[in-house]
Design a protein around this motif. Structure first.
Motif, PDB file in Angstrom:
ATOM      1  N   VAL A 101       0.871  -1.172   0.000  1.00  0.00           N
ATOM      2  CA  VAL A 101       0.000   0.000   0.000  1.00  0.00           C
ATOM      3  C   VAL A 101       0.909   1.224   0.000  1.00  0.00           C
ATOM      4  N   HIS A 102       0.753   2.064  -1.012  1.00  0.00           N
ATOM      5  CA  HIS A 102       1.521   3.312  -1.096  1.00  0.00           C
ATOM      6  C   HIS A 102       0.598   4.350  -1.715  1.00  0.00           C
ATOM      7  N   VAL A 103       0.065   5.198  -0.857  1.00  0.00           N
ATOM      8  CA  VAL A 103      -0.911   6.206  -1.269  1.00  0.00           C
ATOM      9  C   VAL A 103      -0.331   7.584  -0.955  1.00  0.00           C
ATOM     10  N   LEU A 104      -0.521   8.523  -1.868  1.00  0.00           N
ATOM     11  CA  LEU A 104      -0.106   9.906  -1.661  1.00  0.00           C
ATOM     12  C   LEU A 104      -1.321  10.723  -1.254  1.00  0.00           C
ATOM     13  N   VAL A 105      -1.158  11.548  -0.241  1.00  0.00           N
ATOM     14  CA  VAL A 105      -2.231  12.440   0.223  1.00  0.00           C
ATOM     15  C   VAL A 105      -1.753  13.869   0.007  1.00  0.00           C
ATOM     16  N   LEU A 120      -3.136  15.179   7.506  1.00  0.00           N
ATOM     17  CA  LEU A 120      -2.857  14.063   8.416  1.00  0.00           C
ATOM     18  C   LEU A 120      -4.102  13.228   8.681  1.00  0.00           C
ATOM     19  N   ALA A 121      -5.240  13.882   8.856  1.00  0.00           N
ATOM     20  CA  ALA A 121      -6.498  13.150   9.078  1.00  0.00           C
ATOM     21  C   ALA A 121      -6.852  12.309   7.856  1.00  0.00           C
ATOM     22  N   ALA A 122      -6.626  12.840   6.677  1.00  0.00           N
ATOM     23  CA  ALA A 122      -6.884  12.078   5.450  1.00  0.00           C
ATOM     24  C   ALA A 122      -5.948  10.877   5.373  1.00  0.00           C
ATOM     25  N   GLY A 123      -4.695  11.053   5.775  1.00  0.00           N
ATOM     26  CA  GLY A 123      -3.758   9.931   5.803  1.00  0.00           C
ATOM     27  C   GLY A 123      -4.226   8.836   6.745  1.00  0.00           C
ATOM     28  N   GLY A 171      -0.030  -1.625  11.562  1.00  0.00           N
ATOM     29  CA  GLY A 171       0.822  -0.449  11.526  1.00  0.00           C
ATOM     30  C   GLY A 171       1.094   0.053  10.118  1.00  0.00           C
ATOM     31  N   PHE A 172       1.491   1.295  10.054  1.00  0.00           N
ATOM     32  CA  PHE A 172       1.757   1.947   8.779  1.00  0.00           C
ATOM     33  C   PHE A 172       2.708   3.106   9.019  1.00  0.00           C
ATOM     34  N   ARG A 173       3.166   3.699   7.944  1.00  0.00           N
ATOM     35  CA  ARG A 173       4.089   4.826   8.033  1.00  0.00           C
ATOM     36  C   ARG A 173       3.521   5.987   7.229  1.00  0.00           C
ATOM     37  N   VAL A 174       3.678   7.202   7.763  1.00  0.00           N
ATOM     38  CA  VAL A 174       3.340   8.431   7.036  1.00  0.00           C
ATOM     39  C   VAL A 174       4.635   9.216   6.907  1.00  0.00           C
ATOM     40  N   ILE A 175       5.005   9.560   5.680  1.00  0.00           N
ATOM     41  CA  ILE A 175       6.272  10.249   5.417  1.00  0.00           C
ATOM     42  C   ILE A 175       6.005  11.514   4.611  1.00  0.00           C
ATOM     43  N   PHE A 176       6.629  12.610   5.045  1.00  0.00           N
ATOM     44  CA  PHE A 176       6.695  13.842   4.261  1.00  0.00           C
ATOM     45  C   PHE A 176       8.162  14.044   3.898  1.00  0.00           C
ATOM     46  N   ASN A 177       8.475  14.161   2.633  1.00  0.00           N
ATOM     47  CA  ASN A 177       9.815  14.545   2.194  1.00  0.00           C
ATOM     48  C   ASN A 177       9.760  16.038   1.911  1.00  0.00           C
ATOM     49  N   HIS A 194       4.895  19.821  -4.546  1.00  0.00           N
ATOM     50  CA  HIS A 194       3.543  20.071  -4.034  1.00  0.00           C
ATOM     51  C   HIS A 194       3.484  19.159  -2.818  1.00  0.00           C
ATOM     52  N   VAL A 195       3.316  19.726  -1.629  1.00  0.00           N
ATOM     53  CA  VAL A 195       3.378  18.925  -0.417  1.00  0.00           C
ATOM     54  C   VAL A 195       2.509  17.674  -0.541  1.00  0.00           C
ATOM     55  N   HIS A 196       3.062  16.557  -0.097  1.00  0.00           N
ATOM     56  CA  HIS A 196       2.316  15.306  -0.115  1.00  0.00           C
ATOM     57  C   HIS A 196       2.841  14.380   0.969  1.00  0.00           C
ATOM     58  N   ALA A 197       1.917  13.651   1.554  1.00  0.00           N
ATOM     59  CA  ALA A 197       2.247  12.624   2.541  1.00  0.00           C
ATOM     60  C   ALA A 197       2.190  11.277   1.851  1.00  0.00           C
ATOM     61  N   HIS A 198       3.177  10.440   2.130  1.00  0.00           N
ATOM     62  CA  HIS A 198       3.170   9.055   1.661  1.00  0.00           C
ATOM     63  C   HIS A 198       2.592   8.205   2.792  1.00  0.00           C
ATOM     64  N   VAL A 199       1.564   7.438   2.514  1.00  0.00           N
ATOM     65  CA  VAL A 199       1.020   6.471   3.470  1.00  0.00           C
ATOM     66  C   VAL A 199       1.446   5.101   2.957  1.00  0.00           C
ATOM     67  N   LEU A 200       2.274   4.413   3.746  1.00  0.00           N
ATOM     68  CA  LEU A 200       2.831   3.124   3.333  1.00  0.00           C
ATOM     69  C   LEU A 200       2.510   2.043   4.345  1.00  0.00           C
ATOM     70  N   GLY A 201       2.271   0.837   3.860  1.00  0.00           N
ATOM     71  CA  GLY A 201       2.029  -0.295   4.743  1.00  0.00           C
ATOM     72  C   GLY A 201       1.734  -1.549   3.955  1.00  0.00           C
ATOM     73  N   GLY A 202       1.290  -2.556   4.670  1.00  0.00           N
ATOM     74  CA  GLY A 202       0.944  -3.818   4.026  1.00  0.00           C
ATOM     75  C   GLY A 202       2.012  -4.868   4.160  1.00  0.00           C
ATOM     76  N   ARG A 203       3.164  -4.507   4.748  1.00  0.00           N
ATOM     77  CA  ARG A 203       4.238  -5.441   5.050  1.00  0.00           C
ATOM     78  C   ARG A 203       5.119  -4.795   6.116  1.00  0.00           C
TER      79      ARG A 203
END
Length: 116
Positions: free
Chosen positions: A38-42, A66-69, A82-88, A99-108
């Protein structure tokens, strides 16, 4: 909207994306080069270059991102394991689309760092 911004163009519907969550202020869509099952950009629909600019200009919108993530993580079934939220932020922070974006990663298990 910035006409040369990839994510602004996705928000405007000019470029297709697989949308998984949307609010009045945010859009979440699957990353085209996922680093996890799972790798979704918010993104906020309004254009801000990075997370620092967004937090300074509109803290409430930063909270909505963050709430959307969190909503994406819940909808994707990631909250139990568990999952990870990353802002680069910036070139040295690994940001590729300004353009600011959060990566929501998980599934392993992701370990201490996400690798390519």
């Amino acid at each position: 909207m910035t006409s040369d911004c990839l994510f602004c163009r996705i928000v405007a519907g000019e470029i297709p994306a697989t949308v998984v969550h949307e609010t009045d202020a945010t859009l979440a869509f699957r990353d085209i080069a996922p680093k996890a099952p799972v790798h979704v950009l918010v993104v906020p629909k309004a254009h801000y270059a990075d997370v620092a600019e967004l937090a300074k200009a509109d803290p409430a919108l930063a909270g909505q991102v963050l709430a959307a993530g969190a909503a994406v993580a819940d909808a994707e079934g990631l909250t139990q394991d568990g999952f990870r939220v990353i802002f680069n932020a910036g070139e040295h922070g690994g940001q590729e689309v300004f353009h600011v974006h959060a990566h929501v990663l998980g599934g392993r298990p992701l370990g201490p760092m996400v690798s390519s």
